[in-house]
Scaffold this active site. Sequence first.
Site, PDB file in Angstrom:
ATOM      1  N   CYS A 114       0.714  -1.246   0.151  1.00  0.00           N
ATOM      2  CA  CYS A 114       0.312   0.431  -0.197  1.00  0.00           C
ATOM      3  C   CYS A 114       0.929   1.202  -0.039  1.00  0.00           C
ATOM      4  O   CYS A 114       0.342   2.492  -0.457  1.00  0.00           O
ATOM      5  CB  CYS A 114      -0.928   0.334   1.121  1.00  0.00           C
ATOM      6  N   ASN A 142     -10.121  -0.685  -0.781  1.00  0.00           N
ATOM      7  CA  ASN A 142      -8.644  -0.467  -0.632  1.00  0.00           C
ATOM      8  C   ASN A 142      -7.834  -0.848  -1.889  1.00  0.00           C
ATOM      9  O   ASN A 142      -8.390  -2.218  -2.438  1.00  0.00           O
ATOM     10  CB  ASN A 142      -8.006  -0.638  -0.049  1.00  0.00           C
ATOM     11  N   HIS A 176      -3.566   6.624   2.406  1.00  0.00           N
ATOM     12  CA  HIS A 176      -4.736   5.441   1.253  1.00  0.00           C
ATOM     13  C   HIS A 176      -5.444   4.965   1.967  1.00  0.00           C
ATOM     14  O   HIS A 176      -6.136   5.487   2.997  1.00  0.00           O
ATOM     15  CB  HIS A 176      -3.261   4.764   2.121  1.00  0.00           C
TER      16      HIS A 176
HETATM   17  O1  UT7 Z   1      -4.421  -1.773   3.420  1.00  0.00           O
HETATM   18  C1  UT7 Z   1      -3.244  -2.884   3.826  1.00  0.00           C
HETATM   19  C2  UT7 Z   1      -3.156  -2.518   4.986  1.00  0.00           C
HETATM   20  N1  UT7 Z   1      -4.727  -2.565   6.192  1.00  0.00           N
HETATM   21  C3  UT7 Z   1      -5.712  -2.102   6.499  1.00  0.00           C
HETATM   22  O2  UT7 Z   1      -4.736  -1.178   7.278  1.00  0.00           O
HETATM   23  C4  UT7 Z   1      -5.902  -3.209   7.656  1.00  0.00           C
HETATM   24  C5  UT7 Z   1      -6.506  -2.666   8.543  1.00  0.00           C
HETATM   25  N2  UT7 Z   1      -7.320  -3.433   9.780  1.00  0.00           N
HETATM   26  C6  UT7 Z   1      -8.812  -3.214   9.300  1.00  0.00           C
HETATM   27  O3  UT7 Z   1      -9.486  -2.749   8.475  1.00  0.00           O
HETATM   28  C7  UT7 Z   1      -9.643  -4.334  10.458  1.00  0.00           C
HETATM   29  O4  UT7 Z   1      -8.350  -5.053  11.374  1.00  0.00           O
HETATM   30  C8  UT7 Z   1     -10.117  -4.577   9.828  1.00  0.00           C
HETATM   31  C9  UT7 Z   1     -11.703  -4.151   8.681  1.00  0.00           C
HETATM   32  C10 UT7 Z   1      -9.400  -5.636   8.580  1.00  0.00           C
HETATM   33  C11 UT7 Z   1     -11.657  -5.753  10.329  1.00  0.00           C
HETATM   34  O5  UT7 Z   1     -11.994  -4.767  11.408  1.00  0.00           O
HETATM   35  P1  UT7 Z   1     -11.980  -5.001  12.978  1.00  0.00           P
HETATM   36  O6  UT7 Z   1     -12.861  -3.980  13.572  1.00  0.00           O
HETATM   37  O7  UT7 Z   1     -10.915  -5.162  13.789  1.00  0.00           O
HETATM   38  O8  UT7 Z   1     -12.499  -6.835  12.998  1.00  0.00           O
HETATM   39  P2  UT7 Z   1     -12.092  -7.670  13.589  1.00  0.00           P
HETATM   40  O9  UT7 Z   1     -10.793  -8.536  13.303  1.00  0.00           O
HETATM   41  O10 UT7 Z   1     -11.419  -7.330  15.176  1.00  0.00           O
HETATM   42  O11 UT7 Z   1     -13.377  -8.254  14.647  1.00  0.00           O
HETATM   43  C12 UT7 Z   1     -14.744  -7.754  15.145  1.00  0.00           C
HETATM   44  C13 UT7 Z   1     -15.872  -9.213  14.607  1.00  0.00           C
HETATM   45  C14 UT7 Z   1     -15.332 -10.616  14.887  1.00  0.00           C
HETATM   46  O12 UT7 Z   1     -15.904 -10.762  15.206  1.00  0.00           O
HETATM   47  P3  UT7 Z   1     -16.494 -11.418  17.350  1.00  0.00           P
HETATM   48  O13 UT7 Z   1     -15.320 -12.435  17.207  1.00  0.00           O
HETATM   49  O14 UT7 Z   1     -16.559 -10.429  17.603  1.00  0.00           O
HETATM   50  O15 UT7 Z   1     -17.669 -12.654  17.284  1.00  0.00           O
HETATM   51  C15 UT7 Z   1     -15.534 -10.865  13.107  1.00  0.00           C
HETATM   52  O16 UT7 Z   1     -15.081 -12.863  13.407  1.00  0.00           O
HETATM   53  O17 UT7 Z   1     -16.264  -8.623  13.815  1.00  0.00           O
HETATM   54  C16 UT7 Z   1     -16.303  -9.871  12.674  1.00  0.00           C
HETATM   55  N3  UT7 Z   1     -16.535  -9.968  11.460  1.00  0.00           N
HETATM   56  C17 UT7 Z   1     -17.328  -9.546  10.030  1.00  0.00           C
HETATM   57  N4  UT7 Z   1     -18.588  -9.283  11.057  1.00  0.00           N
HETATM   58  C18 UT7 Z   1     -19.483  -9.182   9.763  1.00  0.00           C
HETATM   59  C19 UT7 Z   1     -15.135  -9.355  10.646  1.00  0.00           C
HETATM   60  N5  UT7 Z   1     -15.620  -9.480   8.869  1.00  0.00           N
HETATM   61  C20 UT7 Z   1     -16.703  -9.247   9.658  1.00  0.00           C
HETATM   62  C21 UT7 Z   1     -17.518  -9.396   8.252  1.00  0.00           C
HETATM   63  N6  UT7 Z   1     -18.735  -8.740   8.346  1.00  0.00           N
HETATM   64  N7  UT7 Z   1     -17.306  -8.473   7.240  1.00  0.00           N
END
Ligand code: UT7
Length: 335
Positions: A116, A286, A256
């Site tokens: 990125c 992204n 980004h």
């Molecule tokens: O550009 C390259 C660099 N990449 C980035 O900068 C990405 C950085 N990371 C992020 O943007 C975020 O971490 C994500 C968008 C990938 C994920 O968001 P988050 O707020 O960190 O979610 P999480 O992984 O902590 O998951 C929270 C909950 C989980 O459920 P439980 O375990 O709390 O029951 C996940 O299973 O959200 C759930 N979850 C979803 N729910 C609905 C994860 N993905 C989804 C989804 N829809 N698509």
Amino acid sequence: MQKITAAITSVGGYVPEYRLTNAILETMIDTNDEWIRSRTGVEERRILKGEGLATSDMAVPAVLEICKKRGIDPTEIDCMICATVTPDMIFPATANIICDKIGAINAWGFDLSAACSGFLFGLTTGAALIESGRYKKVVIVGGDKMSAIVDYTDRTTCIIFGDGAGAVLLEPSTEDVGVMDSLLKSDGSGKNYLHMKAGGSLRPASVETVQAKEHYIFQEGQPVFKAAVKGMADAAYDLLQRNHLTGDDIAWLVPHQANKRIIDATANRMGLPAEKVMVNIQRYGNTTAGTIPLCLWEWESQLHKGDNIVLAAFGGGFTWGATLVKWAYDTPSAT
Ligand code: UT7
């Protein structure tokens, strides 16, 4: 002797037609529009559909647009730098393929792999080539066909990424405009959290790697999120500090587009209001190396000669950084 700086003199971009909306994703995986919007800011992404189409097919129209706008022929391009993690092939470089497709027969070029942050790393590299006095026209392309490496059964990654490419032309200037300063960083220990497991020399492609889905993006979202918030905001803030600038001196932040929450944190740290921040994540998601040049492409008509703009990125590697650009021209519609 007058100081030569590398000015951005033209901007181009391309996004595919097909829109993969949150509503469509709801039919493919266990997710919902509200979760995706609130956690990432994405509403839809563009996907390059069709057999035989690759990253170069998005880069080509972007580069041809910059040539057209600037009134130059592709044969005048000296060097093509293509930032991408989704090259058409492992080799030859996608930069070479782009040059061949547009008839840039006098250019040399190479691909740059910094995920990125690729466009920022390319911009700094290209600027150095211009500042050396040896090259007059250097093109930086940032583009990725992320749909080629996204697992559309993995709800934690497929909601984020999209396809697209943007490009800029760098030319020498003696007007003290262009790429003024860059603060770039990398930390290979971050590879554990964001990588593709197979397809390289460490784990060449095999039936096993395909069955284990190792040719897709692997990401541990939370650690990447935490590192991104800190890395991007720190780099942008430190860049301002060392150039004796405050948020008031900045016309635009060009972040980004990985996650709207990361963008907001960076803008807050710089003391910038939302109206000074380019955000198109809701429409494109992204696009990895494509996000920053695509923002410049969309906002070009609102940029004015002399504007201070800060480009900031964080991505796989880890790689991150910020670049200060003094905009070099008024577009016809902006004058
Ligand atoms: O550009 C390259 C660099 N990449 C980035 O900068 C990405 C950085 N990371 C992020 O943007 C975020 O971490 C994500 C968008 C990938 C994920 O968001 P988050 O707020 O960190 O979610 P999480 O992984 O902590 O998951 C929270 C909950 C989980 O459920 P439980 O375990 O709390 O029951 C996940 O299973 O959200 C759930 N979850 C979803 N729910 C609905 C994860 N993905 C989804 C989804 N829809 N698509």
